[in-house]
Design a protein around this motif. Structure first.
Motif, PDB file in Angstrom:
ATOM      1  N   ALA A  82       0.820  -1.218   0.000  1.00 47.18           N
ATOM      2  CA  ALA A  82       0.000   0.000   0.000  1.00 47.18           C
ATOM      3  C   ALA A  82       0.848   1.259   0.000  1.00 47.18           C
ATOM      4  O   ALA A  82       0.566   2.218  -0.729  1.00 47.18           O
ATOM      5  CB  ALA A  82      -0.942  -0.013   1.200  1.00 47.18           C
ATOM      6  N   GLY A  83       1.893   1.287   0.791  1.00 46.31           N
ATOM      7  CA  GLY A  83       2.743   2.470   0.874  1.00 46.31           C
ATOM      8  C   GLY A  83       3.417   2.775  -0.451  1.00 46.31           C
ATOM      9  O   GLY A  83       3.481   3.942  -0.872  1.00 46.31           O
ATOM     10  N   ALA A  84       3.896   1.739  -1.111  1.00 48.30           N
ATOM     11  CA  ALA A  84       4.579   1.942  -2.387  1.00 48.30           C
ATOM     12  C   ALA A  84       3.617   2.448  -3.454  1.00 48.30           C
ATOM     13  O   ALA A  84       3.954   3.331  -4.252  1.00 48.30           O
ATOM     14  CB  ALA A  84       5.236   0.631  -2.841  1.00 48.30           C
ATOM     15  N   TRP A  85       2.396   1.892  -3.454  1.00 44.18           N
ATOM     16  CA  TRP A  85       1.400   2.350  -4.422  1.00 44.18           C
ATOM     17  C   TRP A  85       1.032   3.804  -4.163  1.00 44.18           C
ATOM     18  O   TRP A  85       0.894   4.612  -5.098  1.00 44.18           O
ATOM     19  CB  TRP A  85       0.145   1.482  -4.356  1.00 44.18           C
ATOM     20  CG  TRP A  85       0.258   0.155  -5.041  1.00 44.18           C
ATOM     21  CD1 TRP A  85       0.232  -1.079  -4.456  1.00 44.18           C
ATOM     22  CD2 TRP A  85       0.426  -0.074  -6.442  1.00 44.18           C
ATOM     23  NE1 TRP A  85       0.365  -2.066  -5.399  1.00 44.18           N
ATOM     24  CE2 TRP A  85       0.489  -1.481  -6.642  1.00 44.18           C
ATOM     25  CE3 TRP A  85       0.541   0.750  -7.547  1.00 44.18           C
ATOM     26  CZ2 TRP A  85       0.633  -2.063  -7.879  1.00 44.18           C
ATOM     27  CZ3 TRP A  85       0.690   0.188  -8.801  1.00 44.18           C
ATOM     28  CH2 TRP A  85       0.738  -1.207  -8.959  1.00 44.18           C
ATOM     29  N   ALA A  86       0.857   4.164  -2.884  1.00 43.84           N
ATOM     30  CA  ALA A  86       0.508   5.545  -2.542  1.00 43.84           C
ATOM     31  C   ALA A  86       1.612   6.509  -2.965  1.00 43.84           C
ATOM     32  O   ALA A  86       1.344   7.577  -3.527  1.00 43.84           O
ATOM     33  CB  ALA A  86       0.237   5.664  -1.044  1.00 43.84           C
ATOM     34  N   ASP A  87       2.842   6.136  -2.712  1.00 44.52           N
ATOM     35  CA  ASP A  87       3.975   6.990  -3.099  1.00 44.52           C
ATOM     36  C   ASP A  87       4.027   7.171  -4.613  1.00 44.52           C
ATOM     37  O   ASP A  87       4.270   8.277  -5.114  1.00 44.52           O
ATOM     38  CB  ASP A  87       5.289   6.377  -2.611  1.00 44.52           C
ATOM     39  CG  ASP A  87       5.445   6.449  -1.099  1.00 44.52           C
ATOM     40  OD1 ASP A  87       4.705   7.248  -0.473  1.00 44.52           O
ATOM     41  OD2 ASP A  87       6.282   5.711  -0.546  1.00 44.52           O
ATOM     42  N   ALA A  88       3.801   6.081  -5.336  1.00 42.23           N
ATOM     43  CA  ALA A  88       3.830   6.165  -6.799  1.00 42.23           C
ATOM     44  C   ALA A  88       2.725   7.083  -7.309  1.00 42.23           C
ATOM     45  O   ALA A  88       2.925   7.878  -8.241  1.00 42.23           O
ATOM     46  CB  ALA A  88       3.698   4.774  -7.406  1.00 42.23           C
ATOM     47  N   GLY A  89       1.550   6.983  -6.691  1.00 41.30           N
ATOM     48  CA  GLY A  89       0.443   7.836  -7.100  1.00 41.30           C
ATOM     49  C   GLY A  89       0.703   9.296  -6.822  1.00 41.30           C
ATOM     50  O   GLY A  89       0.418  10.170  -7.654  1.00 41.30           O
ATOM     51  N   LEU A  90       1.255   9.591  -5.666  1.00 48.47           N
ATOM     52  CA  LEU A  90       1.562  10.981  -5.310  1.00 48.47           C
ATOM     53  C   LEU A  90       2.650  11.552  -6.218  1.00 48.47           C
ATOM     54  O   LEU A  90       2.585  12.721  -6.612  1.00 48.47           O
ATOM     55  CB  LEU A  90       1.992  11.062  -3.843  1.00 48.47           C
ATOM     56  CG  LEU A  90       0.883  10.782  -2.822  1.00 48.47           C
ATOM     57  CD1 LEU A  90       1.459  10.647  -1.419  1.00 48.47           C
ATOM     58  CD2 LEU A  90      -0.164  11.892  -2.857  1.00 48.47           C
ATOM     59  N   ARG A  91       3.622  10.722  -6.572  1.00 49.83           N
ATOM     60  CA  ARG A  91       4.675  11.190  -7.496  1.00 49.83           C
ATOM     61  C   ARG A  91       4.084  11.498  -8.865  1.00 49.83           C
ATOM     62  O   ARG A  91       4.455  12.488  -9.509  1.00 49.83           O
ATOM     63  CB  ARG A  91       5.788  10.148  -7.624  1.00 49.83           C
ATOM     64  CG  ARG A  91       6.727  10.073  -6.436  1.00 49.83           C
ATOM     65  CD  ARG A  91       8.008   9.330  -6.798  1.00 49.83           C
ATOM     66  NE  ARG A  91       7.749   8.002  -7.344  1.00 49.83           N
ATOM     67  CZ  ARG A  91       7.596   6.914  -6.601  1.00 49.83           C
ATOM     68  NH1 ARG A  91       7.646   7.008  -5.264  1.00 49.83           N
ATOM     69  NH2 ARG A  91       7.374   5.741  -7.160  1.00 49.83           N
ATOM     70  N   ALA A  92       3.177  10.629  -9.335  1.00 51.39           N
ATOM     71  CA  ALA A  92       2.549  10.864 -10.642  1.00 51.39           C
ATOM     72  C   ALA A  92       1.793  12.187 -10.642  1.00 51.39           C
ATOM     73  O   ALA A  92       1.858  12.960 -11.603  1.00 51.39           O
ATOM     74  CB  ALA A  92       1.609   9.709 -10.989  1.00 51.39           C
ATOM     75  N   ALA A  93       1.067  12.454  -9.550  1.00 47.32           N
ATOM     76  CA  ALA A  93       0.331  13.720  -9.452  1.00 47.32           C
ATOM     77  C   ALA A  93       1.287  14.897  -9.405  1.00 47.32           C
ATOM     78  O   ALA A  93       1.094  15.905 -10.101  1.00 47.32           O
ATOM     79  CB  ALA A  93      -0.567  13.700  -8.212  1.00 47.32           C
ATOM     80  N   ALA A  94       2.338  14.787  -8.596  1.00 51.53           N
ATOM     81  CA  ALA A  94       3.287  15.886  -8.448  1.00 51.53           C
ATOM     82  C   ALA A  94       4.050  16.166  -9.737  1.00 51.53           C
ATOM     83  O   ALA A  94       4.424  17.316 -10.020  1.00 51.53           O
ATOM     84  CB  ALA A  94       4.266  15.576  -7.318  1.00 51.53           C
ATOM     85  N   ASN A  95       4.272  15.131 -10.536  1.00 47.94           N
ATOM     86  CA  ASN A  95       5.008  15.292 -11.795  1.00 47.94           C
ATOM     87  C   ASN A  95       4.122  15.761 -12.948  1.00 47.94           C
ATOM     88  O   ASN A  95       4.587  15.852 -14.086  1.00 47.94           O
ATOM     89  CB  ASN A  95       5.679  13.967 -12.179  1.00 47.94           C
ATOM     90  CG  ASN A  95       6.793  13.583 -11.227  1.00 47.94           C
ATOM     91  OD1 ASN A  95       7.377  14.442 -10.553  1.00 47.94           O
ATOM     92  ND2 ASN A  95       7.105  12.291 -11.150  1.00 47.94           N
ATOM     93  N   GLY A  96       2.851  16.011 -12.673  1.00 47.46           N
ATOM     94  CA  GLY A  96       1.949  16.468 -13.731  1.00 47.46           C
ATOM     95  C   GLY A  96       1.534  15.368 -14.684  1.00 47.46           C
ATOM     96  O   GLY A  96       1.124  15.650 -15.816  1.00 47.46           O
ATOM     97  N   GLU A  97       1.615  14.109 -14.245  1.00 43.54           N
ATOM     98  CA  GLU A  97       1.325  12.976 -15.116  1.00 43.54           C
ATOM     99  C   GLU A  97      -0.100  12.444 -14.946  1.00 43.54           C
ATOM    100  O   GLU A  97      -0.493  11.493 -15.622  1.00 43.54           O
ATOM    101  CB  GLU A  97       2.319  11.843 -14.837  1.00 43.54           C
ATOM    102  CG  GLU A  97       3.762  12.237 -15.119  1.00 43.54           C
ATOM    103  CD  GLU A  97       4.743  11.165 -14.694  1.00 43.54           C
ATOM    104  OE1 GLU A  97       4.319  10.202 -14.003  1.00 43.54           O
ATOM    105  OE2 GLU A  97       5.932  11.274 -15.043  1.00 43.54           O
TER     106      GLU A  97
END
Length: 320
Positions: A82-97
């Protein structure tokens, strides 16, 4: 050949020449109002779609091929991941993806309201509407993504709101009157879904009046064409979007949580999806209710036999 003559020829070839039956009785204004929508209809295509749909219904099978339950590549509900998925999702949002597509073309007629469903008072103590809830959650996601990644500038996740001719103006006005519920107005796009002509059971396009074709919105499945036709896909590419989270306004799911931004459909019953060919997503609860209805028919249908005939007017909460 004039536009009128070319349209007459095309509709006649598709067996729909009756749309011009009252042409001689129409005024110049009425003729113009008839030609405009007819010019946007491909009569051969819509007749083919209607004929195929009726044939599938009669045969109890889908001409688009067999279907099967969705197979998940991974289980995002696994607490160890769960933590890894959440981090990946937040990075995608922060990167404008990441972008969000909200399907909100329907009216609340079944709820006794003619307003867009997203504006309906669902009885929360806070008085929040569905539009407000979804936008506030998206704003929260943007803040969480900025905080988690240490972004130097505010994170923006563009929102594309699909409306219909019946809800477009009222939806836009509602967002404007509420300052877009804290979202950046420049990153909120409203676009209209398309429509299709209505047919009689015998396959004739129905006329609303002597100069008007009877039409109806083309449903959630029309989102793909509408996104292209209204320039939304081009805008996504310009922004560098790689992931699109799409869902219906009335789906009471957590709007675009970090994990849902990057995951495959999870395995829990509440968020399980069936699919028909070409990945038309169907929410489990809808599939389950239809399966029970099929089993109760005088001539019962098997689960996936009935499901193959249903690919529209269902709650959808899917990742494209």
């Amino acid at each position: 050949m004039s536009s009128e003559e070319s349209l007459r020829a095309a509709f006649a070839a598709a067996g729909q020449s009756h749309v011009f039956a009252h042409w001689d009785a129409c005024s110049a204004e009425e003729r113009a109002s008839l030609l405009a929508p007819l010019s946007r209809i491909d009569p051969a295509r819509v007749k083919s779609v209607f004929s195929r749909s009726m044939a599938d219904h009669a045969s109890g099978s889908s001409s688009k091929g067999a279907i099967e339950p969705v197979r998940a590549d991974d289980d995002a509900s696994n607490p160890e991941k769960a933590g890894a998925w959440a981090d990946a999702g937040l990075r995608a949002a922060a990167n404008g993806e990441l972008a969000v597509v909200l399907l909100a073309g329907g009216q609340g007629t079944r709820l006794g309201s003619s307003a867009p469903k997203g504006m309906y008072d669902i009885g929360l103590p806070s008085g929040r509407t569905l539009f407000r809830l979804q936008c506030e959650r998206l704003a929260r996601l943007q803040r969480d993504a900025a905080a988690a990644t240490g972004a130097a500038t505010p994170v923006t996740v563009p929102l594309y709101v699909m409306t219909s001719p019946f809800t477009h103006a009222e939806t836009e006005a509602y967002f404007e009157a509420n300052a877009y519920f804290g979202l950046d107005a420049a990153s909120v796009t409203f676009f209209q879904q398309g429509d299709l002509p209505c047919f009689s059971e015998s396959g004739a396009i129905l006329m609303k009046s002597k100069s008007e074709v009877a039409t109806a919105p083309d449903g959630n499945g029309g989102v793909y064409k509408a996104l292209h036709a209204n320039g939304c896909v081009a805008d996504m590419r310009k922004r560098g979007v790689k992931h699109v989270y799409a869902y219906c306004v009335e789906v009471r799911a957590r709007s675009c949580s970090p994990r849902s931004a990057v995951r495959r459909p999870p395995l829990s019953r509440e968020m399980t999806f069936s699919t028909v060919s070409h990945f038309n997503a169907i929410h489990f609860s809808c599939h389950d209710a239809a399966k029970r209805a099929d089993a109760a028919l005088k001539t019962p249908k098997r689960e996936w036999e009935g499901a193959s005939l249903r690919n529209g007017k269902t709650l959808a909460n899917n990742l494209l």
